[in-house]
Design a protein around this motif. Structure first.
Motif, PDB file in Angstrom:
ATOM      1  N   SER A   1       3.274 -18.425 -42.361  1.00 43.34           N
ATOM      2  CA  SER A   1       4.052 -17.185 -42.467  1.00 43.34           C
ATOM      3  C   SER A   1       5.510 -17.329 -42.047  1.00 43.34           C
ATOM      4  N   GLY A   2       5.824 -18.319 -41.208  1.00 43.01           N
ATOM      5  CA  GLY A   2       7.199 -18.458 -40.742  1.00 43.01           C
ATOM      6  C   GLY A   2       7.630 -17.248 -39.936  1.00 43.01           C
ATOM      7  N   VAL A   3       8.793 -16.693 -40.263  1.00 40.71           N
ATOM      8  CA  VAL A   3       9.275 -15.516 -39.526  1.00 40.71           C
ATOM      9  C   VAL A   3       8.636 -14.223 -40.021  1.00 40.71           C
ATOM     10  N   GLY A   4       7.902 -14.291 -41.147  1.00 38.90           N
ATOM     11  CA  GLY A   4       7.069 -13.147 -41.519  1.00 38.90           C
ATOM     12  C   GLY A   4       7.555 -12.271 -42.652  1.00 38.90           C
ATOM     13  N   LEU A   5       8.543 -12.701 -43.431  1.00 39.26           N
ATOM     14  CA  LEU A   5       9.064 -11.831 -44.483  1.00 39.26           C
ATOM     15  C   LEU A   5       7.968 -11.379 -45.447  1.00 39.26           C
ATOM     16  N   THR A   6       7.243 -12.332 -46.026  1.00 34.32           N
ATOM     17  CA  THR A   6       6.233 -11.980 -47.033  1.00 34.32           C
ATOM     18  C   THR A   6       5.122 -11.130 -46.430  1.00 34.32           C
ATOM     19  N   GLY A   7       4.591 -11.568 -45.288  1.00 36.65           N
ATOM     20  CA  GLY A   7       3.476 -10.849 -44.677  1.00 36.65           C
ATOM     21  C   GLY A   7       3.843  -9.443 -44.232  1.00 36.65           C
ATOM     22  N   ILE A   8       4.996  -9.291 -43.611  1.00 36.43           N
ATOM     23  CA  ILE A   8       5.425  -7.966 -43.152  1.00 36.43           C
ATOM     24  C   ILE A   8       5.710  -7.064 -44.349  1.00 36.43           C
ATOM     25  N   PHE A   9       6.324  -7.636 -45.389  1.00 34.75           N
ATOM     26  CA  PHE A   9       6.551  -6.843 -46.606  1.00 34.75           C
ATOM     27  C   PHE A   9       5.231  -6.352 -47.184  1.00 34.75           C
ATOM     28  N   MET A  10       4.245  -7.233 -47.285  1.00 37.34           N
ATOM     29  CA  MET A  10       2.952  -6.839 -47.845  1.00 37.34           C
ATOM     30  C   MET A  10       2.271  -5.803 -46.968  1.00 37.34           C
ATOM     31  N   ALA A  11       2.413  -5.943 -45.648  1.00 36.70           N
ATOM     32  CA  ALA A  11       1.806  -4.973 -44.738  1.00 36.70           C
ATOM     33  C   ALA A  11       2.417  -3.586 -44.925  1.00 36.70           C
ATOM     34  N   LYS A  12       3.724  -3.542 -45.187  1.00 34.84           N
ATOM     35  CA  LYS A  12       4.407  -2.262 -45.348  1.00 34.84           C
ATOM     36  C   LYS A  12       4.215  -1.684 -46.747  1.00 34.84           C
ATOM     37  N   TYR A  13       4.229  -2.548 -47.757  1.00 31.73           N
ATOM     38  CA  TYR A  13       4.314  -2.083 -49.141  1.00 31.73           C
ATOM     39  C   TYR A  13       2.962  -1.966 -49.827  1.00 31.73           C
ATOM     40  N   CYS A  14       2.022  -2.829 -49.472  1.00 29.32           N
ATOM     41  CA  CYS A  14       0.744  -2.902 -50.199  1.00 29.32           C
ATOM     42  C   CYS A  14      -0.374  -2.099 -49.564  1.00 29.32           C
ATOM     43  N   GLU A  15      -0.172  -1.613 -48.347  1.00 26.45           N
ATOM     44  CA  GLU A  15      -1.225  -0.905 -47.622  1.00 26.45           C
ATOM     45  C   GLU A  15      -2.535  -1.689 -47.642  1.00 26.45           C
ATOM     46  N   PRO A  16      -2.496  -2.946 -47.210  1.00 27.82           N
ATOM     47  CA  PRO A  16      -3.746  -3.724 -47.187  1.00 27.82           C
ATOM     48  C   PRO A  16      -4.695  -3.173 -46.140  1.00 27.82           C
ATOM     49  N   SER A  17      -5.979  -3.409 -46.332  1.00 26.70           N
ATOM     50  CA  SER A  17      -6.937  -3.020 -45.306  1.00 26.70           C
ATOM     51  C   SER A  17      -6.644  -3.787 -44.025  1.00 26.70           C
ATOM     52  N   MET A  18      -6.410  -5.100 -44.189  1.00 25.62           N
ATOM     53  CA  MET A  18      -6.030  -5.951 -43.062  1.00 25.62           C
ATOM     54  C   MET A  18      -5.187  -7.097 -43.590  1.00 25.62           C
ATOM     55  N   ILE A  19      -4.192  -7.493 -42.807  1.00 23.49           N
ATOM     56  CA  ILE A  19      -3.410  -8.667 -43.163  1.00 23.49           C
ATOM     57  C   ILE A  19      -3.202  -9.517 -41.917  1.00 23.49           C
ATOM     58  N   VAL A  20      -3.463 -10.800 -42.059  1.00 24.76           N
ATOM     59  CA  VAL A  20      -3.287 -11.757 -40.962  1.00 24.76           C
ATOM     60  C   VAL A  20      -2.157 -12.708 -41.342  1.00 24.76           C
ATOM     61  N   LEU A  21      -1.125 -12.746 -40.513  1.00 20.52           N
ATOM     62  CA  LEU A  21      -0.021 -13.678 -40.692  1.00 20.52           C
ATOM     63  C   LEU A  21      -0.274 -14.867 -39.781  1.00 20.52           C
ATOM     64  N   SER A  22      -0.177 -16.075 -40.312  1.00 22.91           N
ATOM     65  CA  SER A  22      -0.541 -17.239 -39.501  1.00 22.91           C
ATOM     66  C   SER A  22       0.477 -18.358 -39.615  1.00 22.91           C
ATOM     67  N   ASP A  23       0.551 -19.138 -38.549  1.00 27.47           N
ATOM     68  CA  ASP A  23       1.351 -20.360 -38.499  1.00 27.47           C
ATOM     69  C   ASP A  23       0.810 -21.145 -37.324  1.00 27.47           C
ATOM     70  N   CYS A  24       1.457 -22.264 -36.967  1.00 28.32           N
ATOM     71  CA  CYS A  24       0.841 -23.031 -35.876  1.00 28.32           C
ATOM     72  C   CYS A  24       1.838 -23.660 -34.899  1.00 28.32           C
ATOM     73  N   HIS A  25       3.131 -23.445 -35.076  1.00 27.41           N
ATOM     74  CA  HIS A  25       4.120 -23.973 -34.149  1.00 27.41           C
ATOM     75  C   HIS A  25       4.429 -22.897 -33.115  1.00 27.41           C
ATOM     76  N   ASN A  26       4.445 -23.260 -31.818  1.00 25.80           N
ATOM     77  CA  ASN A  26       4.587 -22.256 -30.750  1.00 25.80           C
ATOM     78  C   ASN A  26       5.801 -21.353 -30.943  1.00 25.80           C
ATOM     79  N   SER A  27       6.951 -21.954 -31.239  1.00 27.53           N
ATOM     80  CA  SER A  27       8.167 -21.149 -31.379  1.00 27.53           C
ATOM     81  C   SER A  27       8.082 -20.240 -32.597  1.00 27.53           C
TER      82      SER A  27
END
Length: 347
Positions: free
Chosen positions: A170-196
């Motif tokens: 997901s990185g900084v979250g542009l795609t996931g946050i956009f989908m969460a706001k625009y698509c009204e998903p039942s659930m959305i999980v944004l994932s990555d694996c680097h601490n920062s």
């Protein structure tokens, strides 16, 4: 007042809105279409331009990179001088103030903000790194393929609305946050694996869903779980190589898997394939994988696509939608979007 540009007629107010949109998300200055706005701009409209951009309350609270603001005002001043247009006192004053603070807080901290105006009169505000590679990762800024994927989603909304969605890388979250706001998903999980990246991603999700209710979870890999009434939004530390141990299936069984700009390094191909295989397995192959790629090297991309085909996935190349709501330079690199599925009977 109407101004003509490229055989079009656009009023000043509409031109101001378009320039504001480009400024907030830091579109490169040489790619902004000004629609003739600066050719004969009045003092009143110069003040409105400043209020919409460098003096915008959103920018004052969450500043875009100072160097970008300086370049933006420098371009305006240079153009007005060339056109012999009288400059508003505040224009040069703001330019000097920014110039004197150019080595200020955003450069010291290494972070600044971008703001993406999206359909529905909403805005996504993202904290991003000021450099492409920061703290050993490329995940701290938004990439071209993320914007193209967001554009694709706006044109295919019904495929995503109300679904369970998992985003990889997901990185900084542009795609996931956009989908969460625009698509009204039942659930959305944004994932990555680097601490920062995870820390920045969590901050951005919390920033964009301030009215959501925090939900407690026992899973140590979930750094953020927010009930946003219409949707559940989560941030998860998900290492593709160890996805079997993540308890992901206790959190979500995705209908849709998405990823943008995650196919660029051969070393990541096998872990990524492991993750995709696991997700399709827990959904009995009822999942669809939407993959958006910047084709920097055709052979590299083809190598990963061939890995998918060799493991019985079906690949359909989608039409990349023209840039409308999100701005990216389509001339600098080719964006390709694929839908990946697998026959339900595959074991």
């Amino acid at each position: 007042m109407f101004q003509k540009c490229k055989n079009k007629t656009m009023n000043t107010e509409d031109a101001l809105l378009l320039v504001r949109k480009n400024f907030l998300c830091c579109t490169p200055i040489n790619q902004i279409d000004w629609h003739g706005l600066l050719d004969d701009i009045s003092w009143e409209h110069q003040e409105q331009l400043l209020d919409a951009t460098v003096n915008n309350p959103l920018v004052l609270q969450y500043p875009v990179r100072v160097a970008y603001q300086v370049a933006f005002l420098k371009h305006i001043i240079h153009h007005l001088n060339k056109m012999n247009v009288e400059q508003h006192d505040q224009l040069y004053e703001k330019y000097c103030n920014l110039l004197s603070s150019q080595s200020g807080i955003d450069d010291q901290a290494g972070f600044s903000f971008k703001h993406y105006e999206i359909p529905g009169n909403d805005v996504i505000t993202l904290k991003e790194s000021s450099s492409f590679i920061s703290e050993g990762t490329t995940g701290l800024c938004s990439w071209q393929a993320s914007k193209a994927l967001c554009e694709f989603v706006t044109n295919n909304l019904e495929e995503f609305r109300g679904k369970n969605i998992l985003e990889l890388g997901s990185g900084v979250g542009l795609t996931g946050i956009f989908m969460a706001k625009y698509c009204e998903p039942s659930m959305i999980v944004l994932s990555d694996c680097h601490n920062s990246v995870i820390n920045t991603l969590r901050q951005n999700v919390e920033l964009n869903f301030p009215k959501g209710t925090r939900v407690d979870t026992d899973n140590p890999l979930i750094s953020c779980l927010i009930d946003n009434i219409d949707s559940i939004v989560a941030v998860m530390d998900l290492d593709w190589s160890y996805i079997n141990a993540s308890n992901l299936n206790q959190l979500i069984e995705p209908d849709i898997l998405v990823g943008a700009d995650i196919v660029y390094d051969h070393a990541l191909f096998q872990p990524l394939l492991t993750a995709v295989n696991y997700i399709f397995a827990i959904t009995n192959n009822r999942c669809k994988f939407v993959l958006s790629c910047t084709e920097r090297n055709q052979d590299t991309l083809n190598d990963f696509l061939e890995m998918l085909v060799s493991t019985k996935y079906c690949i359909n190349e989608e039409t990349v939608c023209p840039s409308k709501h999100f701005q990216w330079d389509s001339s600098s690199a080719k964006i390709r979007i694929f839908s990946v599925t697998r026959d339900w009977s595959f074991q």
